[in-house]
Design a protein around this motif. Structure first.
Motif, PDB file in Angstrom:
ATOM      1  N   LEU A 423      -1.145   3.404  -2.853  1.00  0.00           N
ATOM      2  CA  LEU A 423      -0.343   3.761  -1.956  1.00  0.00           C
ATOM      3  C   LEU A 423      -0.385   4.797  -1.134  1.00  0.00           C
ATOM      4  N   ARG A 424      -0.971   5.921  -1.560  1.00  0.00           N
ATOM      5  CA  ARG A 424      -1.502   7.309  -0.964  1.00  0.00           C
ATOM      6  C   ARG A 424      -2.519   6.984   0.221  1.00  0.00           C
ATOM      7  N   ARG A 425      -3.553   6.149  -0.363  1.00  0.00           N
ATOM      8  CA  ARG A 425      -4.617   5.814   0.530  1.00  0.00           C
ATOM      9  C   ARG A 425      -4.145   4.742   1.685  1.00  0.00           C
ATOM     10  N   LEU A 426      -3.218   4.028   1.321  1.00  0.00           N
ATOM     11  CA  LEU A 426      -2.573   2.994   2.406  1.00  0.00           C
ATOM     12  C   LEU A 426      -1.801   3.741   3.315  1.00  0.00           C
ATOM     13  N   ASP A 427      -0.998   4.578   2.946  1.00  0.00           N
ATOM     14  CA  ASP A 427      -0.278   5.380   3.806  1.00  0.00           C
ATOM     15  C   ASP A 427      -1.055   6.240   4.813  1.00  0.00           C
ATOM     16  N   HIS A 428      -2.221   6.626   4.242  1.00  0.00           N
ATOM     17  CA  HIS A 428      -3.168   7.360   5.156  1.00  0.00           C
ATOM     18  C   HIS A 428      -3.618   6.233   6.263  1.00  0.00           C
ATOM     19  N   MET A 429      -3.865   5.289   5.911  1.00  0.00           N
ATOM     20  CA  MET A 429      -4.461   4.042   6.791  1.00  0.00           C
ATOM     21  C   MET A 429      -3.410   3.506   7.708  1.00  0.00           C
ATOM     22  N   ALA A 430      -2.015   3.540   7.338  1.00  0.00           N
ATOM     23  CA  ALA A 430      -1.136   3.079   8.407  1.00  0.00           C
ATOM     24  C   ALA A 430      -0.991   3.957   9.358  1.00  0.00           C
ATOM     25  N   GLU A 431      -1.287   5.117   9.249  1.00  0.00           N
ATOM     26  CA  GLU A 431      -0.748   6.123  10.205  1.00  0.00           C
ATOM     27  C   GLU A 431      -1.853   5.746  11.467  1.00  0.00           C
ATOM     28  N   ASP A 432      -3.023   5.037  11.207  1.00  0.00           N
ATOM     29  CA  ASP A 432      -4.111   4.838  12.409  1.00  0.00           C
ATOM     30  C   ASP A 432      -3.709   3.316  12.818  1.00  0.00           C
ATOM     31  N   MET A 433      -3.020   2.712  12.341  1.00  0.00           N
ATOM     32  CA  MET A 433      -2.577   1.190  12.815  1.00  0.00           C
ATOM     33  C   MET A 433      -1.556   1.586  13.566  1.00  0.00           C
ATOM     34  N   ASP A 434      -1.834   0.965  14.931  1.00  0.00           N
ATOM     35  CA  ASP A 434      -0.824   1.293  16.168  1.00  0.00           C
ATOM     36  C   ASP A 434       0.342   0.323  15.889  1.00  0.00           C
ATOM     37  N   ALA A 435       0.040  -0.947  15.091  1.00  0.00           N
ATOM     38  CA  ALA A 435       0.936  -2.022  15.189  1.00  0.00           C
ATOM     39  C   ALA A 435       2.140  -1.507  14.373  1.00  0.00           C
ATOM     40  N   ILE A 436       1.887  -0.876  13.300  1.00  0.00           N
ATOM     41  CA  ILE A 436       2.741  -0.528  12.304  1.00  0.00           C
ATOM     42  C   ILE A 436       3.590   0.936  12.838  1.00  0.00           C
ATOM     43  N   GLN A 437       4.977   0.690  12.773  1.00  0.00           N
ATOM     44  CA  GLN A 437       5.706   1.773  13.213  1.00  0.00           C
ATOM     45  C   GLN A 437       6.433   2.314  11.760  1.00  0.00           C
ATOM     46  N   CYS A 438       6.618   1.355  10.677  1.00  0.00           N
ATOM     47  CA  CYS A 438       7.139   1.793   9.528  1.00  0.00           C
ATOM     48  C   CYS A 438       6.958   0.433   8.734  1.00  0.00           C
ATOM     49  N   ALA A 439       6.539   0.540   7.278  1.00  0.00           N
ATOM     50  CA  ALA A 439       6.484  -0.529   6.518  1.00  0.00           C
ATOM     51  C   ALA A 439       6.776  -0.040   4.929  1.00  0.00           C
ATOM     52  N   THR A 440       7.586  -0.959   4.386  1.00  0.00           N
ATOM     53  CA  THR A 440       7.515  -0.492   2.754  1.00  0.00           C
ATOM     54  C   THR A 440       6.445  -1.408   2.033  1.00  0.00           C
ATOM     55  N   CYS A 441       6.378  -0.981   0.903  1.00  0.00           N
ATOM     56  CA  CYS A 441       5.448  -1.631   0.084  1.00  0.00           C
ATOM     57  C   CYS A 441       5.766  -1.421  -1.472  1.00  0.00           C
ATOM     58  N   LEU A 442       5.353  -2.097  -2.473  1.00  0.00           N
ATOM     59  CA  LEU A 442       5.480  -1.962  -3.931  1.00  0.00           C
ATOM     60  C   LEU A 442       4.447  -2.690  -4.465  1.00  0.00           C
ATOM     61  N   TYR A 443       3.472  -2.025  -5.189  1.00  0.00           N
ATOM     62  CA  TYR A 443       2.164  -2.217  -5.598  1.00  0.00           C
ATOM     63  C   TYR A 443       2.276  -2.234  -7.129  1.00  0.00           C
TER      64      TYR A 443
END
Length: 567
Positions: A423-443
């Motif tokens: 999730l930590r790495r995914l959060d880093h990547m989400a910051e660079d995805m323009d289509a993602i304003q906010c997303a929740t996730c459970l892994y």
């Protein structure tokens, strides 16, 4: 002119006092976007305000026409319309004669605006008319525009919109009415190119006959709906679409094939009848693009089409074109979103030995695409990653964000890191995805060898674990913050929690659309879900069905993933 006093009106309409209808001297249909910019400027607007379409398109209606402190009035009207309320007001506007007239503006929302949302404005000159003829003409056009607004159904089907319009036009305006769209526009293509010889291919969407054309079976056999026909550059239809202006014509302008079909229905004597008939072809234009045309005809026992009829038909065609274009754009976006959903979301989930899987995805609307997703990812012979997430929004944008997140999770799962690190790495990547304003996730990672489950959460609803004895418990996980928020202090503070998961245990992962609705809060929904899981069906599939039935109507996308350990 002092503003009129606001009065309450029935149902969903807000009106201000209107001047006597005998003062009406001009009528125009205009389309605005949600910010008040002109997106459609019909022939009536050209005549009433004296500005060609190229001088009006894209301009703020206040800057274009209105004078004085009217901007707040207009913006208030736009806010009312955005909430589904019709608004009527008298404003001062510059008209074609260069003078400022009092004009009645009626603002009304279009049905199902979607991302192409717009406001239909009917503008009527309220100044004293120069002659009674202008008064009657404007009164008739305004009445018919209002009637057409009521008659056309709130449909997102282009064919239904076409049928609604032709059913309205006959017999009010013509004895027959046929509506055509340029071939290809109702599929995924952009505006098709005209053939080198100037000919156009169009598709017949609707045909309406007057009461005198009694043999409708023969007429529809001769001119079937959905037939694609080609018209040469000299045909009235091609000239109408090329010039984006109505065209008067006669039987001499019709194609031989068309005449032969009519004679085949009516017989040889019909040729003389057609020679005395009147024909009017009107373009269908929406958002600056010609979509097709409307073919109208009148028989000899009715007055021939004249300039007044042309102006009326232009104004009516504006409403028909916008309804058809809204339906066309909605259909295209729905196809796009569904294609994204079908290609980016997993079509099937493969459960490794020792694990059973059942899942459901329920879209909130007919768009059939959104940001909810789930996945099952084998890591080894005994370790399986489970993931569920929810990207904010609906439609193609949310589906695209979902696809990026799912691909990123699959890539990160291959590194075999614990859930919090993923999730930590995914959060880093989400910051660079323009289509993602906010997303929740459970892994989660299920280890069949140790009979444990490790989980980490990023702002997602908590999972529910059902033990082999049937006890259903909501797992108390550190909630974490949603992905993509970019908060360096908190967003990456994810924590892995490990719980026992012996054989026969069931883990339920889901999105908030399953448990939260207008009828109940999320805590009540989770409690209902927990009770449904505590009384499972004979299979995971039947348990999925009972869960969906037990929870209230969904207004958001829903994802549900059930997994059960068998060894």
């Amino acid at each position: 002119m002092a503003p009129a006093t606001r009065t309450e009106a029935p149902a969903d309409e807000v009106r201000r006092p209107r001047p006597s209808v005998r003062h009406l001297a001009g009528c125009a249909a205009i389309l605005l976007d949600a910010d008040g910019r002109v997106t459609q400027w019909g022939g009536g607007a050209v005549r009433l305000f004296g500005r060609p379409p190229e001088a009006a398109m894209g301009h703020d209606i206040c800057d274009l026409l209105l004078r004085g402190t009217r901007r707040e009035t207009v913006h208030r009207a736009l806010r009312q319309v955005a909430s589904g309320v019709r608004w009527c007001d008298v404003l001062s506007a510059e008209c074609a004669d260069g003078r400022v007239h009092d004009v009645v503006f009626t603002w009304e929302p279009l049905a199902h605006p979607g991302p192409w949302g717009a406001v239909m404005v009917t503008a009527v000159d309220a100044s004293p008319p120069l002659h009674d003829g202008a008064d009657a003409s404007a009164r008739e056009r305004l009445a018919l525009l209002d009637e057409l607004s009521t008659h056309m159904s709130a449909t997102l089907d282009p064919r239904q919109a076409a049928e609604d319009f032709t059913a309205f036009a006959v017999p009010r305006v013509a004895d027959t009415a046929t509506l055509y769209v340029i071939e290809g526009l109702l599929r995924d293509e952009e505006h098709p190119e005209r053939a080198p010889d100037g000919s156009m291919r169009v598709r017949r969407l609707a045909l309406k006959l007057g009461a005198r054309q009694t043999d409708e079976v023969k007429w529809h056999a001769a001119f079937p709906v959905d037939e694609v026909v080609g018209y040469s550059a000299r045909h009235p239809a091609s000239r109408c679409m090329t010039a984006n202006a109505p065209v008067f014509s006669s039987a001499a302008d019709l194609e031989i094939d068309y005449l032969d079909r009519i004679i085949g229905v009516l017989g040889e004597p019909a040729l003389r009848y057609l020679e005395m008939s009147s024909f009017l072809t009107v373009p269908l234009t929406a958002r600056g693009m010609v979509l097709g045309f409307i073919a109208l005809s009148r028989f000899p026992d009715r007055s021939r089409f004249d300039e007044h009829d042309k102006a009326l038909a232009e104004d009516l065609a504006v409403r028909a074109a916008i309804s058809i274009d809204n339906a066309r754009l909605y259909t295209r976006e729905r196809r796009t979103a569904q294609a994204l959903q079908d290609n980016l979301a997993p079509r099937t989930l493969t459960a490794p030995p020792g694990l059973e899987v059942a899942h459901r995805y329920l879209p909130a609307s007919a768009m059939r695409a959104g940001g909810d997703w789930y996945d099952v990812i084998p890591l080894s012979d005994t370790r399986i990653a489970l993931v569920v997430g929810d990207a904010m929004g609906h439609g193609a944008v949310a589906a695209g964000a979902m696809g990026q997140l799912r691909a990123a999770v699959r890539a990160l799962a291959g590194t075999d890191q614990p859930p919090d690190a993923v999730l930590r790495r995914l959060d880093h990547m989400a910051e660079d995805m323009d289509a993602i304003q906010c997303a929740t996730c459970l892994y989660a990672i299920v280890d069949l060898a140790t009979h444990t489950c490790s989980l980490a959460c990023a702002g997602h609803p908590p999972p529910i674990l059902v033990s082999p004895d049937g006890t259903a418990s909501v797992l108390d996980l550190p909630a974490g913050l949603a992905l993509g928020l970019g908060d360096p202090a908190f967003a990456r503070a994810f924590t892995t929690t490990q719980v026992p998961m012996p054989p026969g245990s069931t883990l339920a992962l889901y999105t908030d659309g399953l448990v939260e609705s207008r009828e109940q809060d999320i805590d009540t929904g989770i409690a209902t879900l927990r009770r449904a899981l505590a009384s499972p069906g004979p299979t995971l599939e039947s348990t999925c069905e009972s869960i969906i039935a037990a929870l209230p109507r969904q207004y958001d996308d829903v994802a549900l993933l059930l997994t059960r350990t068998t060894s």
